[in-house]
Design a protein around this motif. Sequence first.
Motif, short mmCIF file in Angstrom:
data_model
loop_
_atom_site.label_atom_id
_atom_site.label_comp_id
_atom_site.label_asym_id
_atom_site.label_seq_id
_atom_site.Cartn_x
_atom_site.Cartn_y
_atom_site.Cartn_z
N PRO A 23 12.28 -17.29 -30.20
CA PRO A 23 10.87 -17.33 -29.75
C PRO A 23 10.03 -18.22 -30.66
N TRP A 24 10.32 -18.18 -31.93
CA TRP A 24 9.71 -19.10 -32.89
C TRP A 24 10.58 -19.14 -34.12
N VAL A 25 10.46 -20.19 -34.89
CA VAL A 25 11.21 -20.30 -36.14
C VAL A 25 10.51 -21.32 -37.02
N ALA A 26 10.71 -21.20 -38.33
CA ALA A 26 10.11 -22.19 -39.24
C ALA A 26 10.72 -23.56 -38.95
N SER A 27 12.06 -23.63 -38.97
CA SER A 27 12.74 -24.90 -38.74
C SER A 27 14.13 -24.60 -38.18
N THR A 28 14.49 -25.25 -37.10
CA THR A 28 15.81 -25.00 -36.50
C THR A 28 16.92 -25.49 -37.44
N ASN A 29 16.67 -26.56 -38.20
CA ASN A 29 17.68 -27.03 -39.16
C ASN A 29 17.92 -26.01 -40.27
N LEU A 129 16.77 -35.71 -37.56
CA LEU A 129 17.05 -35.41 -38.97
C LEU A 129 18.47 -34.88 -39.08
N ILE A 130 19.33 -35.63 -39.75
CA ILE A 130 20.73 -35.23 -39.89
C ILE A 130 20.97 -34.73 -41.31
N GLN A 131 21.52 -33.53 -41.40
CA GLN A 131 21.85 -32.94 -42.70
C GLN A 131 23.33 -32.58 -42.71
N ASN A 132 24.07 -33.25 -43.57
CA ASN A 132 25.51 -33.00 -43.68
C ASN A 132 25.80 -32.17 -44.91
N SER A 133 26.97 -31.55 -44.88
CA SER A 133 27.48 -30.94 -46.09
C SER A 133 28.87 -31.52 -46.32
N TYR A 141 30.24 -29.67 -42.62
CA TYR A 141 29.55 -29.56 -41.34
C TYR A 141 28.46 -30.62 -41.24
N CYS A 142 27.90 -30.73 -40.05
CA CYS A 142 26.82 -31.67 -39.79
C CYS A 142 25.81 -30.98 -38.90
N ILE A 143 24.55 -30.97 -39.34
CA ILE A 143 23.48 -30.39 -38.52
C ILE A 143 22.59 -31.55 -38.05
N VAL A 144 22.46 -31.65 -36.74
CA VAL A 144 21.59 -32.69 -36.18
C VAL A 144 20.33 -32.02 -35.65
N GLY A 145 19.20 -32.36 -36.22
CA GLY A 145 17.91 -31.85 -35.73
C GLY A 145 17.25 -32.91 -34.86
N ILE A 146 16.82 -32.48 -33.68
CA ILE A 146 16.15 -33.42 -32.76
C ILE A 146 14.78 -32.87 -32.41
N GLY A 147 13.77 -33.69 -32.64
CA GLY A 147 12.43 -33.35 -32.18
C GLY A 147 12.06 -34.36 -31.11
N LEU A 148 11.82 -33.88 -29.89
CA LEU A 148 11.49 -34.79 -28.79
C LEU A 148 10.16 -34.36 -28.19
N ASN A 149 9.20 -35.27 -28.21
CA ASN A 149 7.89 -34.97 -27.63
C ASN A 149 7.98 -35.08 -26.12
N VAL A 150 7.79 -33.96 -25.44
CA VAL A 150 7.96 -33.96 -23.98
C VAL A 150 6.61 -33.86 -23.27
N ASN A 151 5.97 -32.70 -23.36
CA ASN A 151 4.74 -32.49 -22.58
C ASN A 151 3.46 -32.51 -23.42
N GLN A 152 3.59 -32.79 -24.69
CA GLN A 152 2.39 -32.78 -25.55
C GLN A 152 1.51 -33.98 -25.25
N LYS B 137 18.95 -42.33 -44.42
CA LYS B 137 18.26 -41.18 -43.83
C LYS B 137 19.20 -40.06 -43.36
N LEU B 138 20.45 -40.14 -43.72
CA LEU B 138 21.30 -38.97 -43.52
C LEU B 138 21.32 -38.24 -44.86
N PHE B 139 21.10 -36.94 -44.82
CA PHE B 139 21.00 -36.17 -46.05
C PHE B 139 22.27 -35.36 -46.24
N ASN B 140 22.96 -35.63 -47.35
CA ASN B 140 24.27 -35.02 -47.58
C ASN B 140 24.22 -34.07 -48.77
N GLU B 141 24.43 -32.79 -48.47
CA GLU B 141 24.62 -31.85 -49.57
C GLU B 141 26.02 -32.04 -50.10
N ILE B 142 26.14 -32.19 -51.41
CA ILE B 142 27.45 -32.39 -52.01
C ILE B 142 27.93 -31.05 -52.58
#
Lengths: 259, 174
Positions: A23-29, A129-133, A141-152, B137-142
């Motif tokens: 329903p809400w969250v600080a950040s999906t990533n 915003l892509i955050q890998n480990s 793993y790889c987390i891909v965050g997508i923000g898409l402006n649709v109806n704003q 702009k890809l952020f990698n936790e090591i």
Amino acid sequence: MIKKIFSSDYPAKWVGKNFIELPWVASTNVYATSLLAKSKPSAGTVISTFDQQAGLGQFGSKWHSTAGKNVTMSIIFYPEFLEVQQQFLLSQFISLAVLNVILENGIKDATIKWPNDIYVADRKVSGILIQNSLLGNKFHYCIVGIGLNVNQEHFPSLLPNPTSMKLETGVSFDLYKIIAQLCLFVEREFENLKRGETEKIKEKYSSFLYKKDVENYFSNSDGSSFSGIIRGVNIQGQLLIEMAEGHLRPFSLKEISYR
Amino acid sequence: MTFKEIQDLIKLVSRTGLTEFKMKDGEFNVHIRTEKYTKETTVHSTQQIVPVQTSMPAVPQYPIAATPPPAPAPEVAAAPPAKKAETPAEDTSNLLEVKSPIVGTFYRSPSPDKPAYVKVGDTIEKGQVVCIIEAMKLFNEIESEVSGKIVKVLMEDSSPVEYEQVLFLVDPNG
């Protein structure tokens, strides 16, 4: 709701199969990161909310989104087949998928602003915003965050040049349908990547680059400016600019900005 | 020389099994050392520093124990002498290295207002996040591949790092 759209018009098989709607969250990533810390969610797990209250932008900056208007979601991948040095391909395949969603909805003037913003004409419609480990030479793993402006339709004045799909077309969109499209196109591009179609992805990405093939002015990191023509990217993701003298020169992110 | 030509040259050199290759043409010069030479390969030219993408990832299982850091980074000088006290005998032979698997920018904390992931004296576990490397702009936790005590941080926050650059020294018995 989302299940119905998936099964009919946009039949993604595994991206979005595990669909976590908040329903809400600080950040999906950030939510995805905490999920990964205590479990192994299936590949293609989507975390979605229509009310992201503290979305992450690049390194400490924020992604603004008005509640109920836009798509803000994160997708979890395990790209174990990819070498970590080739990770710019992740940026490329996601950029292409988001771009395809924009095009699918009749917005023609969409491009990819290097490295990974989606533009309509000169305005930003989506951020990624892509955050890998990484563990050693492998993706954990790889987390891909997508923000898409649709109806704003109204944006805070501090944002430099935002737009939305509604502002571009005059019509409102069903957010679930946009999510289903995103899942399908992301899945297709990921499978292209997995099949090793890296040259194709690079070429497609390059062909949609913002301000490609036209003379443009850039600023160097030392403040000086020069003119050149964007021709594409190399495997590391550096922007290839044709210089006045005629040769291609690769630029890293910090070496250059658009003018 | 174009970027593509440099790439081709690197491929050629690594295929021939040479350990080192130097070339000079006017102001332009290329210096390639293969993994066999230092386990670290970089190209220096007057225009650019190109990380080497070896076509076959013959990457040594890292961390590599017992190799002293190849070319100490200039930032090392910034380490205050007080740190010497924590490592009385500068015997690095039993230390493990945490290296950067990619070219990018090294960040010690998740964002500018947050504390560093790890500091000298901290005990880390295998799998623990020790830093972020940002690349295009890809952020990698090591995640560390070793457990032990951090005895040295070799790079400064926000500094550029090369492929295989040593970031931390870890004492497995610490």
